[in-house]
Enzyme design. Structure first.
Site, PDB file in Angstrom:
ATOM      1  N   TYR A  78     -19.835 -12.864 -28.022  1.00 45.66           N
ATOM      2  CA  TYR A  78     -20.182 -12.530 -26.638  1.00 45.66           C
ATOM      3  C   TYR A  78     -20.207 -11.025 -26.391  1.00 45.66           C
ATOM      4  O   TYR A  78     -20.965 -10.543 -25.563  1.00 45.66           O
ATOM      5  CB  TYR A  78     -19.162 -13.156 -25.676  1.00 45.66           C
ATOM      6  CG  TYR A  78     -19.546 -14.508 -25.134  1.00 45.66           C
ATOM      7  CD1 TYR A  78     -19.887 -15.545 -25.995  1.00 45.66           C
ATOM      8  CD2 TYR A  78     -19.551 -14.751 -23.760  1.00 45.66           C
ATOM      9  CE1 TYR A  78     -20.223 -16.790 -25.500  1.00 45.66           C
ATOM     10  CE2 TYR A  78     -19.888 -15.997 -23.260  1.00 45.66           C
ATOM     11  CZ  TYR A  78     -20.224 -17.003 -24.128  1.00 45.66           C
ATOM     12  OH  TYR A  78     -20.551 -18.234 -23.635  1.00 45.66           O
ATOM     13  N   LYS A 137     -15.039 -22.430 -37.899  1.00 45.12           N
ATOM     14  CA  LYS A 137     -16.151 -22.805 -38.789  1.00 45.12           C
ATOM     15  C   LYS A 137     -15.924 -22.053 -40.091  1.00 45.12           C
ATOM     16  O   LYS A 137     -16.790 -21.293 -40.558  1.00 45.12           O
ATOM     17  CB  LYS A 137     -17.488 -22.447 -38.106  1.00 45.12           C
ATOM     18  CG  LYS A 137     -18.735 -22.923 -38.838  1.00 45.12           C
ATOM     19  CD  LYS A 137     -18.928 -24.419 -38.840  1.00 45.12           C
ATOM     20  CE  LYS A 137     -20.114 -24.808 -39.711  1.00 45.12           C
ATOM     21  NZ  LYS A 137     -20.251 -26.283 -39.861  1.00 45.12           N
ATOM     22  N   ASP A 143     -17.994 -28.452 -35.712  1.00 46.29           N
ATOM     23  CA  ASP A 143     -18.950 -29.564 -35.597  1.00 46.29           C
ATOM     24  C   ASP A 143     -18.207 -30.897 -35.549  1.00 46.29           C
ATOM     25  O   ASP A 143     -18.519 -31.781 -34.742  1.00 46.29           O
ATOM     26  CB  ASP A 143     -19.991 -29.526 -36.730  1.00 46.29           C
ATOM     27  CG  ASP A 143     -19.391 -29.338 -38.118  1.00 46.29           C
ATOM     28  OD1 ASP A 143     -18.184 -29.036 -38.221  1.00 46.29           O
ATOM     29  OD2 ASP A 143     -20.135 -29.496 -39.108  1.00 46.29           O
ATOM     30  N   ASP A 180     -16.787 -22.048 -25.211  1.00 44.66           N
ATOM     31  CA  ASP A 180     -17.771 -22.247 -24.144  1.00 44.66           C
ATOM     32  C   ASP A 180     -18.390 -23.631 -24.272  1.00 44.66           C
ATOM     33  O   ASP A 180     -18.476 -24.398 -23.301  1.00 44.66           O
ATOM     34  CB  ASP A 180     -18.851 -21.161 -24.255  1.00 44.66           C
ATOM     35  CG  ASP A 180     -19.946 -21.324 -23.212  1.00 44.66           C
ATOM     36  OD1 ASP A 180     -19.600 -21.562 -22.043  1.00 44.66           O
ATOM     37  OD2 ASP A 180     -21.128 -21.226 -23.571  1.00 44.66           O
ATOM     38  N   ASP A 228     -17.365 -27.397 -22.021  1.00 41.66           N
ATOM     39  CA  ASP A 228     -18.340 -28.178 -21.240  1.00 41.66           C
ATOM     40  C   ASP A 228     -18.334 -29.633 -21.694  1.00 41.66           C
ATOM     41  O   ASP A 228     -18.377 -30.560 -20.885  1.00 41.66           O
ATOM     42  CB  ASP A 228     -19.769 -27.622 -21.413  1.00 41.66           C
ATOM     43  CG  ASP A 228     -20.175 -26.699 -20.275  1.00 41.66           C
ATOM     44  OD1 ASP A 228     -19.277 -26.058 -19.689  1.00 41.66           O
ATOM     45  OD2 ASP A 228     -21.385 -26.620 -19.971  1.00 41.66           O
TER      46      ASP A 228
HETATM   47  C1  IPM Z   1     -18.599 -20.253 -18.660  1.00 47.08           C
HETATM   48  C2  IPM Z   1     -20.029 -19.889 -18.452  1.00 47.08           C
HETATM   49  C3  IPM Z   1     -20.203 -18.413 -18.792  1.00 47.08           C
HETATM   50  C4  IPM Z   1     -19.840 -18.226 -20.249  1.00 47.08           C
HETATM   51  C5  IPM Z   1     -21.593 -17.830 -18.495  1.00 47.08           C
HETATM   52  C6  IPM Z   1     -22.011 -18.094 -17.065  1.00 47.08           C
HETATM   53  C7  IPM Z   1     -21.665 -16.372 -18.815  1.00 47.08           C
HETATM   54  O1  IPM Z   1     -20.859 -20.701 -19.197  1.00 47.08           O
HETATM   55  O2  IPM Z   1     -17.722 -19.675 -17.986  1.00 47.08           O
HETATM   56  O3  IPM Z   1     -18.336 -21.122 -19.493  1.00 47.08           O
HETATM   57  O4  IPM Z   1     -20.667 -18.445 -21.139  1.00 47.08           O
HETATM   58  O5  IPM Z   1     -18.694 -17.861 -20.514  1.00 47.08           O
HETATM   59 MG    MG Z   2     -19.863 -22.276 -20.182  1.00 43.84          MG
END
Ligand code: IPM
Ligand code: MG
Length: 350
Positions: free
Chosen positions: A135, A185, A217, A241, A245
């Site tokens: 990042y 990984k 993975d 990240d 999710d």
């Molecule tokens: C998160 C989001 C952010 C990230 C984006 C919006 C920059 O997806 O907080 O997970 O990738 O960290």
């Molecule tokens: Mg995110």
């Protein structure tokens, strides 16, 4: 005790209004001040993280953030995108430890796309490193090379960066189920071999925590196959990240999940795990519970007010038990409410 309030874009202002009402109802004497971040900040000042916001955030004990971004700003140059504001505040405040719980509330078991028996009782904490990795790595960019466009980014971690997030994760595991799974990984990427080595070196300091390792993975697969095998997971910025999710959706709605991003002194930025949801912005239908639960995390981690945190979390459980549901978690037989009504219900439960 000062809180910097950053409602942001999309549904941010609506959900933040409810979180602020909850904070006020607790009467803990917090001073709150609002500022701009994200697309709204770009419109007003030309930059997603204006100087005035940075000053306020630095002076505050905690930052409460709604969400940033929206289609309106997607075509701007990279430095002016709302997401840049989020990355900038994380980096500037040194918020390296991102805690993302994924908890399935029993009342919402049917909201998950997985079978209830696979997710019933799910309670995972993802600890994501937030200020390093690909990042922020240099060099990065897209250039002309050898007559074609060439894109490049750099993944990197120092051992001290790995060690400090490792300690946060071991400590968190110690307070929960005492199992920590480190995700990397290492079969392909050297940086993540170092990650695994440093986690392994830390383990003897936490003999009460059982450390395991998993390739990313496989971890992605195991999260949907048998998510309850996990207690705390620790991983780098990019894998975290993606996996966070995925983990959030196991619970049915990302609209329920809070997050905390902490520095070394427990100063923190608290925000819902979801985004700005431009499709429902301004309609008064967004779920404010993730932001309200982020207030609970703030009370716990930055202000050490465990009792107040439990009160807020208890109020959220109560409104779910009472059958109140915003559209994202609605199912037949429950009462569909809007953002404000959900806030009212939480206040009543408090
Ligand atoms: C998160 C989001 C952010 C990230 C984006 C919006 C920059 O997806 O907080 O997970 O990738 O960290
Ligand atoms: Mg995110």
């Amino acid at each position: 005790m000062k809180i910097c309030v950053l409602p942001g874009d999309g549904i941010g202002p609506e959900i933040m209004a409810e979180a602020v009402r909850v904070l006020e109802a607790l009467e803990l004497g917090f001073e709150m001040e609002e500022a701009l971040i994200g697309g709204g900040a770009v419109d007003a000042t030309g930059t997603p993280y204006p100087e005035a916001t940075s000053r306020l955030a630095k002076a505050a004990d905690a930052v409460l953030l709604g969400a940033v971004g929206g289609p309106k700003w997607d075509t701007l140059p990279r430095e002016q995108r709302p997401e840049r504001g989020l990355l900038a505040i994380r980096k500037e405040l040194g918020l390296f430890a991102n805690l993302r719980p994924a908890i399935l509330y029993p009342e919402l078991a049917n909201a998950s796309s997985l079978k209830p028996e696979v997710v019933a009782g799910l309670d995972i904490l993802i600890v994501r490193e937030l200020t390093g990795d690909i990042y922020f790595g240099q060099p990065r960019g897209v250039e002309e090379r050898g007559g074609e466009r060439y894109g490049f980014n750099t993944m990197h971690y120092t051992e001290s960066e790995i060690r400090r997030i490792g300690r946060v994760a071991f400590e968190a595991a110690r307070k929960r189920g005492k199992r920590l799974c480190s995700v990397d990984k290492m079969n392909v990427l050297e940086t993540t071999q170092l990650w695994r080595d440093v986690m392994t070196e830390l383990a003897p300091e936490y003999p009460d925590v059982e450390l395991s390792h998993m390739l990313v993975d496989n971890a992605a697969m195991q999260l949907v196959r048998a998510p309850k095998q996990f207690d705390v997971m620790v991983t780098g910025n990019m894998f975290g990240d993606i996996l966070s999710d995925e983990a959030s959706m196991l619970t049915g709605s990302i609209g329920m999940l809070p997050s905390a991003s902490l520095d070394e002194n427990n100063k923190g930025l608290y925000e819902p795990s979801h985004g700005s949801a431009p499709d429902i912005a301004g309609k008064g239908v967004a779920n404010p519970l993730a932001t309200i639960l982020s207030v609970a995390m703030m009370l716990r981690y930055t202000f050490g007010r465990e009792e107040a945190a439990l009160r807020v979390e208890g109020a959220v459980k109560k409104v779910l038990a009472q059958g109140y549901r915003t559209g994202d978690i609605f199912e037949p037989g429950t009462s569909r409410v809007g953002t404000r009504q959900m806030g009212d219900a939480v206040l009543a439960a408090l």
